[in-house]
Design a protein around this motif. Structure first.
Motif, PDB file in Angstrom:
ATOM      1  N   ILE A  73       0.827  -1.205   0.000  1.00 24.17           N
ATOM      2  CA  ILE A  73       0.000   0.000   0.000  1.00 24.17           C
ATOM      3  C   ILE A  73       0.863   1.259   0.000  1.00 24.17           C
ATOM      4  CG2 ILE A  73      -1.620   1.341   1.419  1.00 24.17           C
ATOM      5  CD1 ILE A  73      -2.760  -1.381   2.334  1.00 24.17           C
ATOM      6  N   LEU A  74       1.984   1.212   0.707  1.00 22.14           N
ATOM      7  CA  LEU A  74       2.841   2.389   0.881  1.00 22.14           C
ATOM      8  C   LEU A  74       3.921   2.547  -0.185  1.00 22.14           C
ATOM      9  CD1 LEU A  74       3.323   2.038   4.720  1.00 22.14           C
ATOM     10  CD2 LEU A  74       1.861   3.680   3.543  1.00 22.14           C
ATOM     11  N   ARG A  75       3.995   1.626  -1.132  1.00 21.63           N
ATOM     12  CA  ARG A  75       5.089   1.683  -2.110  1.00 21.63           C
ATOM     13  C   ARG A  75       5.066   2.991  -2.898  1.00 21.63           C
ATOM     14  NH1 ARG A  75       0.888  -0.656  -4.284  1.00 21.63           N
ATOM     15  NH2 ARG A  75       0.568  -0.722  -6.553  1.00 21.63           N
ATOM     16  N   ASP A  76       6.249   3.537  -3.122  1.00 24.38           N
ATOM     17  CA  ASP A  76       6.389   4.821  -3.824  1.00 24.38           C
ATOM     18  C   ASP A  76       5.766   4.793  -5.213  1.00 24.38           C
ATOM     19  OD1 ASP A  76       7.599   6.451  -1.911  1.00 24.38           O
ATOM     20  OD2 ASP A  76       9.602   5.712  -2.397  1.00 24.38           O
ATOM     21  N   ALA A  77       5.889   3.674  -5.917  1.00 24.62           N
ATOM     22  CA  ALA A  77       5.397   3.580  -7.295  1.00 24.62           C
ATOM     23  C   ALA A  77       3.886   3.787  -7.392  1.00 24.62           C
ATOM     24  CB  ALA A  77       5.773   2.232  -7.894  1.00 24.62           C
ATOM     25  N   ALA A  78       3.163   3.550  -6.319  1.00 26.49           N
ATOM     26  CA  ALA A  78       1.702   3.672  -6.352  1.00 26.49           C
ATOM     27  C   ALA A  78       1.209   5.022  -5.855  1.00 26.49           C
ATOM     28  CB  ALA A  78       1.071   2.579  -5.505  1.00 26.49           C
ATOM     29  N   ARG A  79       2.065   5.758  -5.210  1.00 27.82           N
ATOM     30  CA  ARG A  79       1.618   7.008  -4.589  1.00 27.82           C
ATOM     31  C   ARG A  79       1.368   8.116  -5.599  1.00 27.82           C
ATOM     32  NH1 ARG A  79       5.531   7.989   0.437  1.00 27.82           N
ATOM     33  NH2 ARG A  79       5.931   5.807   0.882  1.00 27.82           N
ATOM     34  N   GLU A  80       0.359   8.902  -5.306  1.00 23.37           N
ATOM     35  CA  GLU A  80       0.040  10.059  -6.129  1.00 23.37           C
ATOM     36  C   GLU A  80       1.092  11.150  -5.923  1.00 23.37           C
ATOM     37  OE1 GLU A  80      -3.935  12.473  -7.147  1.00 23.37           O
ATOM     38  OE2 GLU A  80      -3.467  12.373  -5.018  1.00 23.37           O
ATOM     39  N   ILE A  81       1.563  11.285  -4.699  1.00 24.89           N
ATOM     40  CA  ILE A  81       2.561  12.294  -4.357  1.00 24.89           C
ATOM     41  C   ILE A  81       3.837  11.548  -3.983  1.00 24.89           C
ATOM     42  CG2 ILE A  81       3.152  14.190  -2.800  1.00 24.89           C
ATOM     43  CD1 ILE A  81       0.063  14.458  -2.321  1.00 24.89           C
ATOM     44  N   ALA A  82       4.859  11.670  -4.791  1.00 26.31           N
ATOM     45  CA  ALA A  82       6.113  10.949  -4.542  1.00 26.31           C
ATOM     46  C   ALA A  82       6.635  11.269  -3.143  1.00 26.31           C
ATOM     47  CB  ALA A  82       7.150  11.312  -5.595  1.00 26.31           C
ATOM     48  N   LEU A 140       5.213   8.001   9.922  1.00 25.97           N
ATOM     49  CA  LEU A 140       5.226   8.233   8.483  1.00 25.97           C
ATOM     50  C   LEU A 140       6.344   7.437   7.825  1.00 25.97           C
ATOM     51  CD1 LEU A 140       4.293  12.004   8.190  1.00 25.97           C
ATOM     52  CD2 LEU A 140       2.851   9.993   7.885  1.00 25.97           C
ATOM     53  N   ASP A 141       6.974   6.567   8.595  1.00 24.08           N
ATOM     54  CA  ASP A 141       8.013   5.687   8.078  1.00 24.08           C
ATOM     55  C   ASP A 141       7.367   4.362   7.684  1.00 24.08           C
ATOM     56  OD1 ASP A 141       9.895   3.359   8.374  1.00 24.08           O
ATOM     57  OD2 ASP A 141      11.341   4.995   8.639  1.00 24.08           O
ATOM     58  N   PRO A 142       7.398   3.999   6.389  1.00 31.25           N
ATOM     59  CA  PRO A 142       6.746   2.771   5.935  1.00 31.25           C
ATOM     60  C   PRO A 142       7.216   1.516   6.679  1.00 31.25           C
ATOM     61  CG  PRO A 142       7.349   4.108   4.061  1.00 31.25           C
ATOM     62  CD  PRO A 142       7.958   4.766   5.267  1.00 31.25           C
ATOM     63  N   ASP A 143       8.503   1.446   7.028  1.00 31.51           N
ATOM     64  CA  ASP A 143       9.004   0.280   7.751  1.00 31.51           C
ATOM     65  C   ASP A 143       8.402   0.185   9.151  1.00 31.51           C
ATOM     66  OD1 ASP A 143      10.582  -0.630   5.638  1.00 31.51           O
ATOM     67  OD2 ASP A 143      12.277   0.614   6.255  1.00 31.51           O
TER      68      ASP A 143
END
Length: 98
Positions: free
Chosen positions: A4-13, A23-26
């Protein structure tokens, strides 16, 4: 959670996330992983540790989307429930405006 949090899917890089965990994905993935482990350890093998909710936001709300995402998550915060939400870019088959 990492999916869900992967950069490739985000609207805002690198952004477009709201969470009361981190706010840290890990760190977010670690919290949900620990919740899953706790459920298994407690013997609730069929328990649902988290839910996924998909909400399509109108393209007219361009600059207000992250604020709306925070508002959508507010009830979870009020109940003391952990949450993580991300603004995703439309997939190739979706309406590019939403």
């Amino acid at each position: 959670m990492r999916y869900i949090l992967r950069d490739a899917a985000r609207e805002i890089a690198g952004g477009g996330m709201v969470s009361n965990i981190s706010l840290d994905p890990d760190e977010m993935a670690g919290v949900f992983g620990a919740l899953e482990e706790l459920e298994v350890t407690a013997g609730a093998k069929d328990a649902n540790v988290y839910l996924s909710l998909v909400v399509s936001l109108p393209h007219e709300l361009e600059s207000e989307r992250e604020a709306l995402l925070r508002e959508i998550c507010q009830p979870f915060d009020e109940e003391g429930l952990p949450y993580a939400a991300v603004l995703h870019a439309p997939d190739p088959d979706g309406d590019q405006r939403n």
